[in-house]
Scaffold this active site. Structure first.
Site, mmCIF file in Angstrom:
data_model
loop_
_atom_site.group_PDB
_atom_site.id
_atom_site.type_symbol
_atom_site.label_atom_id
_atom_site.label_comp_id
_atom_site.label_asym_id
_atom_site.label_seq_id
_atom_site.Cartn_x
_atom_site.Cartn_y
_atom_site.Cartn_z
ATOM 1 N N GLY A 48 -3.052 50.715 40.918
ATOM 2 C CA GLY A 48 -1.604 50.493 40.955
ATOM 3 C C GLY A 48 -1.135 49.571 39.842
ATOM 4 O O GLY A 48 -1.811 48.584 39.511
ATOM 5 N N MET A 102 5.349 46.835 47.875
ATOM 6 C CA MET A 102 4.463 46.961 49.036
ATOM 7 C C MET A 102 3.144 46.260 48.727
ATOM 8 O O MET A 102 2.622 46.358 47.616
ATOM 9 C CB MET A 102 4.218 48.427 49.350
ATOM 10 C CG MET A 102 5.456 49.059 49.912
ATOM 11 S SD MET A 102 5.072 50.608 50.700
ATOM 12 C CE MET A 102 6.714 51.055 51.232
ATOM 13 N N ARG A 132 -0.639 42.192 52.064
ATOM 14 C CA ARG A 132 -0.387 40.833 52.551
ATOM 15 C C ARG A 132 1.031 40.662 53.116
ATOM 16 O O ARG A 132 1.305 39.659 53.764
ATOM 17 C CB ARG A 132 -0.636 39.822 51.435
ATOM 18 C CG ARG A 132 -2.118 39.697 51.052
ATOM 19 C CD ARG A 132 -2.280 38.636 49.954
ATOM 20 N NE ARG A 132 -3.664 38.365 49.581
ATOM 21 C CZ ARG A 132 -4.312 38.992 48.603
ATOM 22 N NH1 ARG A 132 -3.729 39.959 47.927
ATOM 23 N NH2 ARG A 132 -5.570 38.657 48.311
ATOM 24 N N GLY A 174 1.964 52.356 49.112
ATOM 25 C CA GLY A 174 1.477 52.173 47.742
ATOM 26 C C GLY A 174 0.110 52.827 47.594
ATOM 27 O O GLY A 174 -0.147 53.592 46.649
ATOM 28 N N HIS A 175 -0.773 52.558 48.550
ATOM 29 C CA HIS A 175 -2.111 53.182 48.529
ATOM 30 C C HIS A 175 -1.987 54.706 48.645
ATOM 31 O O HIS A 175 -2.719 55.449 47.987
ATOM 32 C CB HIS A 175 -2.965 52.674 49.692
ATOM 33 C CG HIS A 175 -3.204 51.197 49.699
ATOM 34 N ND1 HIS A 175 -2.670 50.346 50.626
ATOM 35 C CD2 HIS A 175 -3.947 50.406 48.867
ATOM 36 C CE1 HIS A 175 -3.062 49.112 50.396
ATOM 37 N NE2 HIS A 175 -3.837 49.115 49.331
ATOM 38 N N ASP A 216 -0.808 45.617 40.149
ATOM 39 C CA ASP A 216 -1.853 44.683 39.693
ATOM 40 C C ASP A 216 -2.054 44.888 38.190
ATOM 41 O O ASP A 216 -3.078 45.418 37.750
ATOM 42 C CB ASP A 216 -3.134 44.921 40.487
ATOM 43 C CG ASP A 216 -2.972 44.570 41.948
ATOM 44 O OD1 ASP A 216 -3.255 43.428 42.321
ATOM 45 O OD2 ASP A 216 -2.505 45.428 42.729
HETATM 46 N N1 LIG Z 1 3.038 48.759 46.100
HETATM 47 C C1 LIG Z 1 2.048 49.390 45.474
HETATM 48 N N2 LIG Z 1 2.309 50.489 44.732
HETATM 49 C C2 LIG Z 1 1.307 51.134 44.087
HETATM 50 N N3 LIG Z 1 0.016 50.759 44.134
HETATM 51 C C3 LIG Z 1 -0.292 49.678 44.855
HETATM 52 C C4 LIG Z 1 0.695 48.946 45.566
HETATM 53 N N4 LIG Z 1 0.093 47.923 46.208
HETATM 54 C C5 LIG Z 1 -1.211 48.005 45.912
HETATM 55 N N5 LIG Z 1 -1.456 49.053 45.098
HETATM 56 C C6 LIG Z 1 -2.735 49.423 44.520
HETATM 57 O O1 LIG Z 1 -3.634 49.808 45.543
HETATM 58 C C7 LIG Z 1 -4.963 49.486 45.126
HETATM 59 C C8 LIG Z 1 -5.625 48.731 46.218
HETATM 60 O O2 LIG Z 1 -4.974 47.490 46.362
HETATM 61 P P1 LIG Z 1 -5.206 46.513 47.570
HETATM 62 O O3 LIG Z 1 -6.036 47.175 48.603
HETATM 63 O O4 LIG Z 1 -5.567 45.165 47.072
HETATM 64 O O5 LIG Z 1 -3.751 46.461 48.198
HETATM 65 P P2 LIG Z 1 -2.594 45.477 48.013
HETATM 66 O O6 LIG Z 1 -1.467 45.941 48.808
HETATM 67 O O7 LIG Z 1 -2.457 45.189 46.536
HETATM 68 O O8 LIG Z 1 -3.104 44.232 48.736
HETATM 69 P P3 LIG Z 1 -2.845 42.765 48.354
HETATM 70 O O9 LIG Z 1 -1.847 42.716 47.266
HETATM 71 O O10 LIG Z 1 -2.383 42.146 49.592
HETATM 72 O O11 LIG Z 1 -4.233 42.419 47.902
HETATM 73 C C9 LIG Z 1 -4.849 48.687 43.829
HETATM 74 O O12 LIG Z 1 -5.086 49.542 42.733
HETATM 75 C C10 LIG Z 1 -3.406 48.243 43.874
HETATM 76 O O13 LIG Z 1 -2.864 48.013 42.582
HETATM 77 C C1 LIG Z 2 -9.691 47.277 42.903
HETATM 78 C C2 LIG Z 2 -10.052 46.575 44.190
HETATM 79 C C3 LIG Z 2 -10.171 47.570 45.332
HETATM 80 C C4 LIG Z 2 -11.446 45.940 44.006
HETATM 81 O O1 LIG Z 2 -11.839 45.281 45.166
HETATM 82 C C5 LIG Z 2 -9.043 45.461 44.531
HETATM 83 O O2 LIG Z 2 -9.018 44.490 43.546
HETATM 84 C C6 LIG Z 2 -7.693 45.994 44.826
HETATM 85 O O3 LIG Z 2 -7.525 46.426 45.968
HETATM 86 O O4 LIG Z 2 -6.797 45.974 43.960
HETATM 87 N N1 BAL Z 3 -4.825 43.799 44.817
HETATM 88 C C1 BAL Z 3 -5.614 42.720 44.258
HETATM 89 C C2 BAL Z 3 -6.674 42.321 45.179
HETATM 90 C C3 BAL Z 3 -6.639 40.868 45.509
HETATM 91 O O1 BAL Z 3 -5.551 40.299 45.620
HETATM 92 O O2 BAL Z 3 -7.702 40.288 45.692
#
Ligand SMILES: Nc1ncnc2c1ncn2[C@@H]1O[C@H](COP(=O)(O)OP(=O)(O)OP(=O)(O)O)[C@@H](O)[C@H]1O
Ligand SMILES: CC(C)(CO)[C@@H](O)C(=O)[O-]
Ligand code: BAL
Length: 286
Positions: free
Chosen positions: A147, A184, A187, A36-37, A150
């Site tokens: 993403g 994805m 967590r 996703g990242h 969120d």
């Molecule tokens: N499956 C995904 N597809 C596209 N973008 C994603 C995905 N998961 C996370 N992102 C985006 O990546 C960026 C960083 O998110 P973050 O580092 O919190 O990861 P995460 O996988 O969302 O972690 P968690 O949900 O466990 O906090 C945010 O903009 C988030 O929306």
């Molecule tokens: C945008 C962000 C990096 C801010 O800490 C977080 O909320 C996330 O990973 O979605």
């Molecule tokens: N992806 C959102 C960051 C959080 O759960 O804190």
């Protein structure tokens, strides 16, 4: 790829690029990177001349200390991945770099934050708003990538950019899923084998809702069906399952596929604990 630890390092590294009128794309993350990242990174690389990814587990957006303590951290692997994907810079600040002392700032995003996630994670979006503002000030990106997973965060950041006149274009990237549909998320690595199976209930519920709503089945009937599926899964504890207007996040009690307004988009969004792990997901309906 160069690693930058301080705001001064970011400023001087990006200065040369600004002089050459190179555009800068920022991908904010909390690390424990997955596809996703990487999709955000690919979008940044295809639009912007220079890509900078930040990795910072922002303590002030965690409302639950145990969630912060157990948040996955895989820095070495993350850096290798980013290097392979052609990222130019990684901003890797220590907590003291971002918060010299406890911040006195309080953001209030009103109705955008008091709903959905906000009801279950008090002060979460205050923490997100503060850290994203800091990142925008430090990096001054032309584009920033977030993403769709969120969904509420996206609505809040778009509003933050408007309200504070940040000169940055917010780009939203579709949710990347595992083969079976699970969104994805960093967590996900915390899920045990049985929990991983139970976690599929999120995506299955969203799909069921989309199918049935588009067939004309009432939202209340759909929601009842999903709630009863969650009642039957002992590993899951549903926090919310809501139909919303995607940009305003306004909750809806009904949906008529024959009377859709082309100017509006609709999504179903949800959060559930699976075991100890809290997951969120959403699906655009129309
Ligand atoms: N499956 C995904 N597809 C596209 N973008 C994603 C995905 N998961 C996370 N992102 C985006 O990546 C960026 C960083 O998110 P973050 O580092 O919190 O990861 P995460 O996988 O969302 O972690 P968690 O949900 O466990 O906090 C945010 O903009 C988030 O929306
Ligand atoms: C945008 C962000 C990096 C801010 O800490 C977080 O909320 C996330 O990973 O979605
Ligand atoms: N992806 C959102 C960051 C959080 O759960 O804190």
């Amino acid at each position: 790829m160069k690693i930058l630890h301080t705001k001064e390092e970011v400023k001087s590294a990006l200065l040369a690029h600004r002089k050459e009128n190179n555009s800068i794309g920022l991908v904010p993350t909390m690390g424990a990177l997955h596809d996703g990242h990487i999709s955000l990174v690919k979008h940044a690389r295809s639009h912007a001349d220079i890509t900078i990814t930040s990795i910072f587990v922002n303590p002030i957006q965690f409302n639950n200390p145990s969630d912060l303590e157990h948040y996955p951290r895989t820095l070495e692997k993350d850096l290798e991945l980013l290097e392979n994907k052609g990222v130019d810079y990684v901003f890797l600040p220590e907590i003291e770099e971002m918060y010299q002392e406890e911040t006195l700032l309080k953001f209030d995003f009103g109705y955008l934050e008091n709903t959905l996630e906000g009801e279950f994670r008090p002060s979460h979006f205050n923490g997100v708003g503060i850290v994203v503002s800091k990142l925008f000030h430090i990096v001054q990106p032309d584009y920033a990538y977030f993403g769709q997973k969120d969904l509420q965060q996206v609505a809040i950041i778009k509003r933050l950019v408007k309200d504070l006149s940040f000169d940055v274009k917010v780009e939203v990237v579709p949710t990347i899923r595992e083969k079976d549909g699970l969104a994805m998320s960093s967590r996900n690595v915390r899920l045990g084998e049985e929990e991983r199976k139970a976690a599929l209930l999120l995506f299955n519920s969203l799909n069921l809702a989309k199918d049935e709503l588009l067939k004309g089945i009432s939202w209340l009937e759909v929601k009842e069906k999903v709630l009863s599926k969650f009642d039957q899964e002992p590993l899951a504890k549903l926090e919310y399952f809501e139909l919303v207007e995607t940009d305003s996040l306004k909750k809806l009690n009904s949906f008529n596929p024959r009377e859709l307004d082309d100017t509006k988009k609709y999504s179903v969004c949800m959060a559930s604990f699976i075991g100890e792990v809290r997951l969120i997901d959403n699906l655009p309906i129309y």
